[in-house]
Design an enzyme around this catalytic site. Structure first.
Site, PDB file in Angstrom:
ATOM      1  N   GLU A 185       0.841  -1.210   0.000  1.00 50.84           N
ATOM      2  CA  GLU A 185       0.000   0.000   0.000  1.00 50.84           C
ATOM      3  C   GLU A 185       0.870   1.251   0.000  1.00 50.84           C
ATOM      4  O   GLU A 185       0.782   2.104   0.887  1.00 50.84           O
ATOM      5  CB  GLU A 185      -1.004  -0.028   1.171  1.00 50.84           C
ATOM      6  CG  GLU A 185      -1.967  -1.205   1.053  1.00 50.84           C
ATOM      7  CD  GLU A 185      -3.179  -1.166   1.980  1.00 50.84           C
ATOM      8  OE1 GLU A 185      -3.235  -0.300   2.872  1.00 50.84           O
ATOM      9  OE2 GLU A 185      -4.083  -2.003   1.795  1.00 50.84           O
ATOM     10  N   GLU A 309      -4.953  -8.985  -0.305  1.00 55.15           N
ATOM     11  CA  GLU A 309      -5.736  -8.660   0.895  1.00 55.15           C
ATOM     12  C   GLU A 309      -7.195  -8.572   0.482  1.00 55.15           C
ATOM     13  O   GLU A 309      -7.571  -7.667  -0.289  1.00 55.15           O
ATOM     14  CB  GLU A 309      -5.276  -7.342   1.525  1.00 55.15           C
ATOM     15  CG  GLU A 309      -3.911  -7.450   2.193  1.00 55.15           C
ATOM     16  CD  GLU A 309      -3.514  -6.213   2.998  1.00 55.15           C
ATOM     17  OE1 GLU A 309      -4.414  -5.532   3.532  1.00 55.15           O
ATOM     18  OE2 GLU A 309      -2.307  -5.940   3.075  1.00 55.15           O
TER      19      GLU A 309
END
Ligand code: AHR
Length: 505
Positions: A185, A309
């Site tokens: 991220e 995820e």
């Protein structure tokens, strides 16, 4: 193509066809991967208790957790984060445990991190599971030399100083490192970067992540979340040639407007059930659109889309540390799991790996632990049902589904996928996400020579039926007898809010 069955009412019945004569791509077993982050009790207490623990363990790893995870054939474990990864320094987690530094886990609860579970412990864990390794490198707060040296420590077969250090730490042979994430991220907790800057860093860090000997290492770029298509476009354009995979993160949050208000894991309304299903079905749109962008730069589909995820994210369990992301797991989560696995099957040409978030005690977990107690969640049982999908050939399946209506939501009630497993047997997964009614279904079998069917079902009495430490077997697979094959057609009645996997004989 949908098949109209004579007499079938499209308002109440589902119809369809399986095209076993038109086999599709392989569904990599890696799609059933799992994510284990240094977060709450995801590692400490959940996987690792240490050799001196009174909880039965194998060199520090919980035996009950190892046994449960082996039983569902976990193919890959992603570690150490998540947000934790871009603050993790691998040297903190090697050597004598008593000498490892204690740090603060700034992302997750501000608790002490004593680094007892480091590289050797992680590799010992995946070796015990028979799973592949996937580590996320620190791009946000460490130099590329740190990634380079970590990879050398793990994989070098030579007599280099780092290889000798690994040997001194108990592992003379190189570890097998299958995948490395180039940060996590990077648009957020990995460094608040612009896509262009992240792509430049990806090129740089990926270059220096050189595995030793015969270790083939696939490099996964930090990708977008949700509908951030600009990130995918930029990463593929600027770094596409230097990566083997692009990550995608998408969490199902029933109330997606405010991060602080996601809705409870239990005791929710039917409106919230419908909202959860509507949000989880968006995975199909995100995968479709990110894949289309990847197709422009990689028409041969060599670069994997890695959904590393995914899962539900609710409010933390009442009374728990909010930084630990502990949540119960109910029939709703089982249905979410089935819907997402079916979506991944439909995109098996591009989605080559995934990781549910997370493995133990965090978010949509497989297992929950409390001291010496452990419970298998409804999501665990769905992963158990889908074991035949690992490395199977996906078979096209068309389903015309009745609609599930609740308030402003109108959703197709049935989600399905079909595969031919590595032994040649055909399996069909059918999810009825309508919590209020059973749905009859009739599927024409083209190219399948089957005359009988058996199966298993995961469902519950209520939308939030779940397993607790006091009652661990409320939701578990039962054999499913409401399916038949006659005249080349499979018929079944799918109970409300159920995940059914059928084995054709
Ligand atoms: O899984 C919990 C967190 O969600 C991860 O650390 C991060 O990557 C994501 O935002």
């Amino acid at each position: 193509m949908a098949v109209a069955q004579q007499g079938a009412d499209p308002a109440t019945s589902a119809t369809g066809e399986i095209h076993a004569d038109r086999p599709g791509p392989r569904m990599n077993r890696q799609v059933f991967g799992q994510f284990a982050e240094h977060l709450g009790h995801g590692i400490y207490g959940g996987i690792w208790v240490g050799e001196k623990s009174a909880i039965p363990n194998d060199h520090g790893y919980r035996r009950d957790v190892l046994d449960a995870l082996r039983a569902i054939k976990v193919p890959m474990v992603r570690w150490p984060g998540g947000c934790f990864a871009d603050e993790y320094h691998w040297r903190d987690g090697i050597g004598a445990r008593a000498k490892r530094p204690v740090k603060i886990n700034t992302n997750w609860g501000g608790v002490d991190e004593d680094n007892a579970f480091g590289t050797n412990e992680y590799m010992g864990f995946v070796e015990r599971l028979g799973a592949e390794s996937y580590v996320s490198a620190n791009v946000g707060s460490a130099a590329p030399s740190e990634t380079a040296q970590w990879v050398e420590y793990m994989t070098s077969p030579s007599g280099s100083t780092l290889a000798k250090e690994r040997a001194a730490n108990g592992h003379p042979a190189p570890f097998k490192l299958n995948y490395i994430g180039i940060g996590n991220e990077l648009w957020g907790c990995g460094g608040n970067m612009r896509a262009e800057y992240a792509a430049d860093l990806t090129n740089r860090y990926a270059l220096f992540a050189k595995a030793g000997g015969t270790n083939k290492l696939l490099k996964i770029a930090s990708g977008p979340s949700d509908a951030n298509y600009e990130w995918t476009e930029t990463m593929m354009r600027l770094a596409g040639k230097n990566i083997d995979g692009l990550a995608l993160h998408y969490y199902t949050r029933p109330r997606d407007k405010v991060w602080g208000d996601k809705g409870p894991a239990l005791g929710f309304s039917e409106n919230e059930w419908a909202s959860t299903m509507a949000h989880t079905l968006q995975m199909d749109e995100f995968v479709t659109k990110h894949s289309a962008i990847m197709d422009k730069y990689d028409p041969e589909k060599k670069t994997w889309l890695v959904v590393d995820e995914w899962g539900t994210w609710y409010d933390p369990a009442p009374g728990s540390n909010p930084g630990f992301l502990i949540q119960q797991n109910s029939v709703r989560d089982a249905v979410v799991a089935g819907v997402n696995l079916n979506i991944f099957a439909h995109h098996a040409d591009r989605v080559k790996m995934a990781a549910v978030a997370q493995m133990v005690n965090v978010l949509q977990a497989m297992l929950l632990t409390d001291g010496a107690r452990m419970v298998k969640t409804p999501t665990y049982w769905v992963f158990d049902l889908y074991k035949p999908w690992q490395d199977a050939t996906v078979l096209p399946i068309d389903v015309t589904s009745p609609w599930y209506h609740k308030d402003a939501f109108a959703l197709p009630a049935i989600s399905a996928s079909a595969v031919r497993d590595t032994a040649g047997q055909v399996h069909v997964a059918l999810v009825n996400l309508d919590p209020t009614r059973a749905i009859p279904l009739s599927v024409a079998l083209t190219g399948v020579a089957a005359s009988s069917v058996s199966g298993r079902i995961v469902t519950g009495a209520n939308m939030d039926s779940h397993n607790s430490f006091e009652q661990p077997d409320v939701v578990k697979p039962a054999s499913f007898g409401a399916a038949q094959i006659a005249g080349g057609t499979l018929t079944a009645t799918l109970p409300a809010m159920s995940v059914v996997v059928l084995d054709l004989h």
